[in-house]
Each structure stands twice: as structure tokens, then as C-alpha cells.
Write an enzyme that holds these catalytic residues in place. Structure first.
Site, PDB file in Angstrom:
ATOM      1  N   GLN A 264      -2.210  19.958 -12.220  1.00 50.10           N
ATOM      2  CA  GLN A 264      -3.525  19.389 -11.884  1.00 50.10           C
ATOM      3  C   GLN A 264      -4.641  20.112 -12.608  1.00 50.10           C
ATOM      4  O   GLN A 264      -5.616  19.493 -13.039  1.00 50.10           O
ATOM      5  CB  GLN A 264      -3.745  19.443 -10.376  1.00 50.10           C
ATOM      6  CG  GLN A 264      -2.769  18.587  -9.591  1.00 50.10           C
ATOM      7  CD  GLN A 264      -2.654  17.181 -10.139  1.00 50.10           C
ATOM      8  OE1 GLN A 264      -3.609  16.411 -10.120  1.00 50.10           O
ATOM      9  NE2 GLN A 264      -1.478  16.841 -10.651  1.00 50.10           N
ATOM     10  N   HIS A 267      -6.008  18.753 -15.931  1.00 45.72           N
ATOM     11  CA  HIS A 267      -6.817  17.532 -16.003  1.00 45.72           C
ATOM     12  C   HIS A 267      -8.232  17.847 -16.482  1.00 45.72           C
ATOM     13  O   HIS A 267      -8.734  17.224 -17.407  1.00 45.72           O
ATOM     14  CB  HIS A 267      -6.887  16.855 -14.629  1.00 45.72           C
ATOM     15  CG  HIS A 267      -5.725  15.962 -14.339  1.00 45.72           C
ATOM     16  ND1 HIS A 267      -5.470  14.832 -15.071  1.00 45.72           N
ATOM     17  CD2 HIS A 267      -4.750  16.029 -13.408  1.00 45.72           C
ATOM     18  CE1 HIS A 267      -4.390  14.232 -14.602  1.00 45.72           C
ATOM     19  NE2 HIS A 267      -3.932  14.944 -13.587  1.00 45.72           N
ATOM     20  N   GLU A 332      -5.487  15.741  -1.997  1.00 39.72           N
ATOM     21  CA  GLU A 332      -5.018  14.540  -2.695  1.00 39.72           C
ATOM     22  C   GLU A 332      -3.486  14.582  -2.813  1.00 39.72           C
ATOM     23  O   GLU A 332      -2.796  13.632  -2.461  1.00 39.72           O
ATOM     24  CB  GLU A 332      -5.663  14.490  -4.083  1.00 39.72           C
ATOM     25  CG  GLU A 332      -5.210  13.320  -4.937  1.00 39.72           C
ATOM     26  CD  GLU A 332      -5.741  13.398  -6.358  1.00 39.72           C
ATOM     27  OE1 GLU A 332      -5.676  12.371  -7.058  1.00 39.72           O
ATOM     28  OE2 GLU A 332      -6.190  14.478  -6.792  1.00 39.72           O
ATOM     29  N   HIS A 333      -2.961  15.686  -3.349  1.00 41.09           N
ATOM     30  CA  HIS A 333      -1.518  15.887  -3.486  1.00 41.09           C
ATOM     31  C   HIS A 333      -1.106  17.095  -2.664  1.00 41.09           C
ATOM     32  O   HIS A 333      -1.710  18.164  -2.786  1.00 41.09           O
ATOM     33  CB  HIS A 333      -1.134  16.154  -4.945  1.00 41.09           C
ATOM     34  CG  HIS A 333      -1.622  15.134  -5.925  1.00 41.09           C
ATOM     35  ND1 HIS A 333      -2.733  15.342  -6.724  1.00 41.09           N
ATOM     36  CD2 HIS A 333      -1.155  13.902  -6.228  1.00 41.09           C
ATOM     37  CE1 HIS A 333      -2.921  14.279  -7.489  1.00 41.09           C
ATOM     38  NE2 HIS A 333      -1.978  13.386  -7.214  1.00 41.09           N
ATOM     39  N   ASP A 366       3.068  11.076 -10.296  1.00 38.56           N
ATOM     40  CA  ASP A 366       2.062  10.559 -11.222  1.00 38.56           C
ATOM     41  C   ASP A 366       2.602   9.413 -12.071  1.00 38.56           C
ATOM     42  O   ASP A 366       1.830   8.561 -12.520  1.00 38.56           O
ATOM     43  CB  ASP A 366       1.576  11.669 -12.158  1.00 38.56           C
ATOM     44  CG  ASP A 366       0.560  12.584 -11.497  1.00 38.56           C
ATOM     45  OD1 ASP A 366      -0.022  12.182 -10.469  1.00 38.56           O
ATOM     46  OD2 ASP A 366       0.349  13.704 -11.994  1.00 38.56           O
ATOM     47  N   HIS A 425     -25.813 -19.245  22.502  1.00 40.63           N
ATOM     48  CA  HIS A 425     -24.411 -18.826  22.541  1.00 40.63           C
ATOM     49  C   HIS A 425     -23.774 -19.273  23.853  1.00 40.63           C
ATOM     50  O   HIS A 425     -22.672 -19.829  23.882  1.00 40.63           O
ATOM     51  CB  HIS A 425     -24.299 -17.293  22.435  1.00 40.63           C
ATOM     52  CG  HIS A 425     -24.462 -16.740  21.057  1.00 40.63           C
ATOM     53  ND1 HIS A 425     -25.631 -16.792  20.371  1.00 40.63           N
ATOM     54  CD2 HIS A 425     -23.565 -16.101  20.252  1.00 40.63           C
ATOM     55  CE1 HIS A 425     -25.479 -16.195  19.193  1.00 40.63           C
ATOM     56  NE2 HIS A 425     -24.228 -15.772  19.097  1.00 40.63           N
TER      57      HIS A 425
END
Length: 435
Positions: A264, A267, A332-333, A366, A425
Site C-alpha cells: 500500500q 501507491h 480499508e484493508h 487487488d 392526507h
């Protein structure tokens, strides 16, 4: 080459919560100039359509064409790309696509109905979106996995038309991306990028049709544009930097864990990699592996910055406390690199994707495991889910009262409506009440 200096935290320290909060803090505010630029581009595309798209494409991608129709790639070009990429790449793409499709087919939701004691029919009609837009980064960047992960769930959901936009700076297109579009069943492809592509998908132009939802990753201009058009169209999410959190009992090869953290960190500099373990000596061993392996990495500078600025090695009392810390972070992971991941799973409440056991590298998720790699970031896993078939379907309530049901429930509605002071109504329901 200098080592990465990685923060050490201990859950037993009195200031742990504040230290963790500082570690997790990420400024997602958008630069004022970016905002102004994006709003200008979107306004131009909304009001001037194709002409604005052509002008921005020439300005930003240095690509001059006579009409937007010249920016569309026909299906034969996608097939050509599929046939010309190296065979091993085609086989890998097709295998990944098969697994992604198989997984997502299990997510499909069906319409349902039931009848109550009065013969009243209630239910839910599940309908796919008519049209979805997929943004894919272009040029030298190649993200074929993103094409598969975004387009396949849409097609499984039954979306009639998936339209892909991908920038082609100076006319450069990536055959791997086009081949992925062919495999995933993308219907139309336009070589348009940036905020102008998002605007075209959101508002529609003379040539590019408006879509119902825009998905897919992009740079700061694309992310800002998606944020701006939300409400006109749906979007998948506002994604923050990539994250991985590994919980390890100290028995996994430290080189494996170091490389998982790198997966990661490479990235970008804002990516966050965190290791949580009750074993202090193991944390030392992983740190040694990080600095041993760092010089071997192609993206060493990016990894070093990411690890120095945003990574952490966190010591906890035991695996139960590790789960508490993980739930606070909502990563996230999440890798559960432990002896019995199933036992630990019941303590995990918040995570985008959970990777079970020592052999389950996040990188497999991934590309080819099957579940979607579009995941909630920045703690949003507390209330968000991975991209899936359900994101390309919508639900309509079905209500069909019998005469008996209208009589019985009309009396309830009348009381509630009059209590709210909404006489029309009440009377609307009362007309259907038996005398």
C-alpha cells in the site's frame, strides 16, 4: 540510502488515543484553486457540451480532433487490443474477470413480494440503473484491474449501458486497459479525461450520453469533479489514500509482513500502513525487514516517505486489544495474519476487506481474489461497504392495498395525518374507509 523512521505506539500508554488520532488525521480539504478550476470546467461542459469537451481535451491532453465522435473507440478497437496484448496478460485478465464475475453474481438481489392477511400486497422491486459511467486513469498509467472491478458488477447488476472514459494524452492509449474493457463488456469508450469527462457523464453532451452513476478512480481534479456532480448523478465514493492494517501474532515471516505494508505504501506518499501486534520483538523484526527490503523496491522513495510520515508499529496487550484498535481505525484493508483468523473475525466490526490467514496477501484482493477492490477509506468502513452489484441496482417499494386493507389501515393513516395537521392526507385515506 536512508532508512525509514517508523512511529512506534503502545496501546498501554496514557496518550495512545490522542497519538492514534494524530496518526490517522488526513486533510481531505480541496485546494481552492482546484475547486475553482473544476467548477469552471463543469459549467462549461454543462452549458457548451461537445465544444467544451473538445477544447479541454486539446488543452489538457494535447489532443486535437474535429468532433467528440472522433474520441469514441469502437468495439473492434477493443477487440484488437485484446488480441494483441501478450498471451499471459490476456489469460491473467480473463481468469481475474471470471473470478470477479463469479463472486459478484452471488450478490445479485431479486425483487420480492408478500401478501398480508387482508390481501394487501407489499414488496420491493429491484431494478438496475439504465446507464453507468466508468472513469479510468489513462496515458502511461495502466489500471486494467479497475476496469474489471467497476464494469463487471455493473453488467452483473443488469446495467444496459456501461460507458468508459479514459484520457489519451497526445493520443496514447493503453491496450491493457482497452482489453480489460472488452473482457468486462464495456459498451462504449471515449478517450476523454479529467473533470471534463466527469462533467460529460453527469450532464450529457450532444455525443456523450448522461449516466445515472459515475464510478472509478482518478486524480484530485476527477475526485473533486465527482464530489461536485453528486446529486445530479450518483457516485461510488470519495476515496482517500490507500490503507492497510495488519494484525499479526508474531509468527508470520517478518519479510512477508514488511512487503504487505509496502504494497500500500507504494501507491503514494499519503498511503498508510499499520502493523498491530502483541509481540514487541516481532515489531522490531518487521522494522528490520522494512529497512532491509526498502532498497530493493522500485518505488523506494515513495515507500520511504509513506512509511516515515504515516506508518506505525503498534504494540497491544493481546489479539483482543488488537481487534479493538483495528475497529477504531476501520481500515480499508485488514490482514488477520494469525493462527486462527476465524476466531478473530467475530471481533472485527469495521473493515473494507478482511484477508484471512498468513497466506492471504492483500495484493491478491487487488487483482484476482474475486471480491471488489473498490473499498471505503479514511474510517468510512464504519458505515460503508465495498463496491458491489447493489451499487448498480435501486429498489422501489411496492404497495397494493385491497379494499379490506384500505379500510383497516386508512383509519390508522387518518388519525396520524390529522395529528400532523395534514387534512388532505387524512381525507384521501378516509375516502377509502367503509361506512
Amino acid at each position: 540510502m536512508t532508512d525509514a523512521t517508523i512511529k512506534r505506539l503502545s496501546a498501554s500508554e496514557s496518550d495512545f488515543n490522542s497519538s492514534l488520532a494524530r496518526l490517522l488525521a488526513w486533510d481531505d480539504s480541496v485546494d481552492h484553486q482546484v475547486n475553482e478550476s473544476v467548477r469552471h470546467i463543469l459549467h462549461e461542459v454543462k452549458t457548451r457540451g461537445d465544444q467544451a469537451v473538445l477544447e479541454f481535451t486539446e488543452k489538457f491532453d494535447r489532443l486535437k480532433v474535429g468532433s467528440v465522435s472522433n474520441l469514441e473507440m469502437d468495439q473492434s478497437r477493443l477487440q484488437q487490443a485484446l488480441e494483441t496484448i501478450p498471451r499471459d496478460q490476456r489469460v491473467a485478465l480473463e481468469k481475474a474477470a471470471e473470478r470477479i464475475r463469479d463472486y459478484h453474481e452471488r450478490q445479485s438481489q431479486k425483487s420480492w413480494q408478500y401478501e398480508d392477511e387482508d390481501g394487501t400486497v407489499l414488496g420491493q422491486k429491484v431494478t438496475p440503473l439504465d446507464r453507468a459511467g466508468l472513469y479510468v486513469p489513462g496515458g502511461k498509467a495502466a489500471y486494467p484491474s479497475s476496469v474489471l472491478m467497476n464494469a463487471i458488477p455493473a453488467k452483473v447488476a443488469g446495467v444496459s449501458e456501461v460507458i468508459m472514459v479514459v484520457p489519451a494524452p497526445e493520443g496514447v492509449v493503453n491496450d491493457l486497459v482497452l482489453a480489460s474493457a472488452a473482457i468486462a463488456g464495456v459498451d462504449r469508450v471515449f478517450t476523454v479525461g479529467g473533470a471534463q469527462a466527469v462533467g460529460a457523464l453527469a450532464y450529457g453532451t450532444e455525443t456523450i450520453p448522461a449516466v445515472d452513476k459515475i464510478v472509478g478512480p482518478g486524480n484530485i481534479f476527477v475526485a473533486t469533479a465527482k464530489r461536485e456532480v453528486f446529486g445530479v448523478v450518483g457516485i461510488d465514493m470519495i476515496a482517500g489514500p490507500s490503507e492497510i492494517l495488519v494484525i499479526c501474532d508474531g509468527k508470520t515471516n517478518p519479510d512477508w509482513i514488511a512487503m504487505d505494508l509496502f504494497s500500500q505504501a507504494e501507491h503514494d506518499e499519503q498511503a498508510q500502513s499499520i502493523l498491530v501486534s502483541p509481540d514487541a520483538e516481532f515489531l522490531d523484526a518487521v522494522e528490520a525487514s522494512i529497512n532491509k527490503l526498502l532498497p530493493t523496491m522500485e518505488r523506494a522513495d515513495i515507500i520511504r516517505t509513506s512509511m516515515t510520515d504515516r506508518a506505525a508499529l503498534i504494540q497491544v496487550a493481546d489479539l483482543k486489544e488488537a481487534a479493538v484498535v483495528s475497529n477504531r481505525i476501520a481500515p480499508e484493508h485488514l490482514e488477520l495474519s494469525v493462527e486462527d483468523p476465524e476466531a478473530m473475525l467475530e471481533h472485527i466490526r469495521h473493515a473494507g476487506a478482511i484477508f484471512m490467514g498468513r497466506y492471504t496477501a492483500e495484493a491478491l484482493g487487488d487483482y484476482c481474489a474475486g471480491p471488489n477492490h473498490v473499498l471505503p477509506t479514511s474510517g468510512t468502513a464504519r458505515f460503508s461497504s465495498p463496491l458491489g452489484v447493489y451499487d448498480f441496482q435501486k429498489r422501489s417499494s411496492i404497495i397494493g392495498f385491497s379494499a379490506e386493507g384500505a379500510d383497516r389501515m386508512g383509519r390508522v393513516a387518518s388519525v396520524l395525518a390529522r395529528g400532523e395537521g395534514l387534512t388532505a392526507h387524512a381525507r384521501s385515506a378516509e375516502y377509502r374507509i367503509k361506512e
